[in-house]
Design an enzyme around this catalytic site. Structure first.
Site, PDB file in Angstrom:
ATOM      1  N   ARG A 184      12.007   5.611 -14.931  1.00 32.45           N
ATOM      2  CA  ARG A 184      11.885   4.405 -14.119  1.00 32.45           C
ATOM      3  C   ARG A 184      12.815   4.534 -12.924  1.00 32.45           C
ATOM      4  O   ARG A 184      13.967   4.951 -13.059  1.00 32.45           O
ATOM      5  CB  ARG A 184      12.226   3.148 -14.931  1.00 32.45           C
ATOM      6  N   GLU A 202       5.993   1.098  -4.838  1.00 33.61           N
ATOM      7  CA  GLU A 202       4.814   1.915  -5.114  1.00 33.61           C
ATOM      8  C   GLU A 202       3.550   1.156  -4.729  1.00 33.61           C
ATOM      9  O   GLU A 202       3.382   0.008  -5.137  1.00 33.61           O
ATOM     10  CB  GLU A 202       4.765   2.303  -6.594  1.00 33.61           C
ATOM     11  N   HIS A 213       3.922   9.035  -8.924  1.00 37.77           N
ATOM     12  CA  HIS A 213       3.867   8.448 -10.266  1.00 37.77           C
ATOM     13  C   HIS A 213       2.693   9.014 -11.069  1.00 37.77           C
ATOM     14  O   HIS A 213       1.821   8.287 -11.545  1.00 37.77           O
ATOM     15  CB  HIS A 213       3.778   6.920 -10.204  1.00 37.77           C
TER      16      HIS A 213
END
Length: 321
Positions: free
Chosen positions: A238, A267, A286
């Site tokens: 994270r 993001e 990601h």
């Protein structure tokens, strides 16, 4: 009249082809959205008529304010069995059932090693030079054999990363606030007593912790300065565990040799974000969980969640602790 279902953040347009949705088609109209809604009003306009929404991990947060603006919503399905961006208490107050899906831990392990190897052998630099007519060999890679891999976290993913490090002949060490020497020994990993020792003695530091109040900002400027200037930091966990501004400073200032990052506080990452241009950052958008097998599992279970909810017997229900 059929219920409406929206699948959000289906970037690759694969949600409807990754599983068999025929079992709910008679009762539900399903629409997939490829683009990410950065504007809350646009999101509400797109899904305001939906009783069911399927979200991909934490791409689109569902705070209390959003639940309040979606009075028709009755079922929210999130991929995975944990999603810190969903306010479960607010969901319950608004009469929304939240269900999860199975998720595999292997894909993030594999991506972690892709980043480690990419950093250690300067793969992007050398591949780009090969394609663009650049120099034939301009870097010298770092050996992994005999070096220390320091793991922040030795849970399901961290333990699997450790085994691969051991296969490379690395000295694998681990620390977390709840890790014990006994647990480390079970995994064949060297236990270190402090975060500081792990940072100061490791050639590669890889983050494998759950984001919580305890781990948020765990690595800031003081911690990054403790790392070796030849060391690499990898984060597929994270973003908020590592202070993002401090990481940018560390990369610019040469406090560390480089970083492999798959997670970001913003993001999708904005076009002007410094992480897009730092030469010693190997970044991926990601991708930790983005594999065909994982997606098939996500959407197969999402269909099962919808079918079970329609039958009045919801499964994999998530509730606030």
């Amino acid at each position: 009249m059929k219920l409406r279902c929206a699948v959000l953040d289906d970037f690759q347009d694969v949600a409807l082809s990754s599983a068999d949705w025929s079992g709910v088609r008679d009762a539900v109209d399903v629409v997939s959205h490829r683009r990410h809604f950065t504007d809350r009003d646009a999101l509400v306009e797109a899904i305001g008529d939906c009783e069911i929404v399927v979200i991909m991990r934490e791409r689109t947060p569902f705070p209390a304010e959003l639940f309040a603006r979606l009075p028709r919503l009755r079922l929210l399905v999130t991929t995975g069995m944990r999603n810190a961006s969903v306010d479960l208490e607010a969901a319950a107050r608004h009469g929304v059932t939240v269900c999860g899906t199975a998720s595999s831990s292997e894909p993030p392990v594999e991506l972690t090693w892709a980043l480690i190897l990419g950093l250690a052998r300067h793969l992007v630099t050398e591949s780009t030079a090969l394609r663009d007519g650049g120099p034939w060999q301009s870097t010298v890679g770092m050996d992994l054999h005999g070096r220390r891999l320091g793991l922040l976290g030795l849970g399901k993913i961290g333990a699997k990363v450790a085994r691969i490090g051991q296969a490379f002949g690395m000295d694998v060490a681990a620390w977390s606030q709840h890790l014990t020497a006994e647990r480390a020994a079970e995994a064949g990993v060297r236990f270190v007593s402090s975060k500081e020792e792990l940072l100061e003695t490791s050639d590669v530091v890889s983050v494998h912790l759950v984001l919580s109040d305890r781990t948020r900002g765990l690595l800031g400027a003081p911690e990054l300065r403790r790392m070796r200037p030849t060391a690499y930091l990898v984060n597929t966990s994270r973003a908020a565990i590592v202070d993002q501004a401090a990481l940018a400073d560390a990369l610019r200032g040469g406090w560390i040799a480089g970083a492999g990052v798959d997670v970001f506080e913003e993001e999708p990452l904005g076009p002007e974000h410094p992480f897009r241009t730092l030469p010693n950052l190997l970044g991926t958008p990601h991708l930790g969980y983005v594999t065909r097998g994982n997606y098939e599992g996500y959407f197969r279970d999402a269909v099962e969640d919808i079918r079970a909810y329609l039958a009045g017997e919801p499964v994999r229900v998530l509730t606030a602790p």
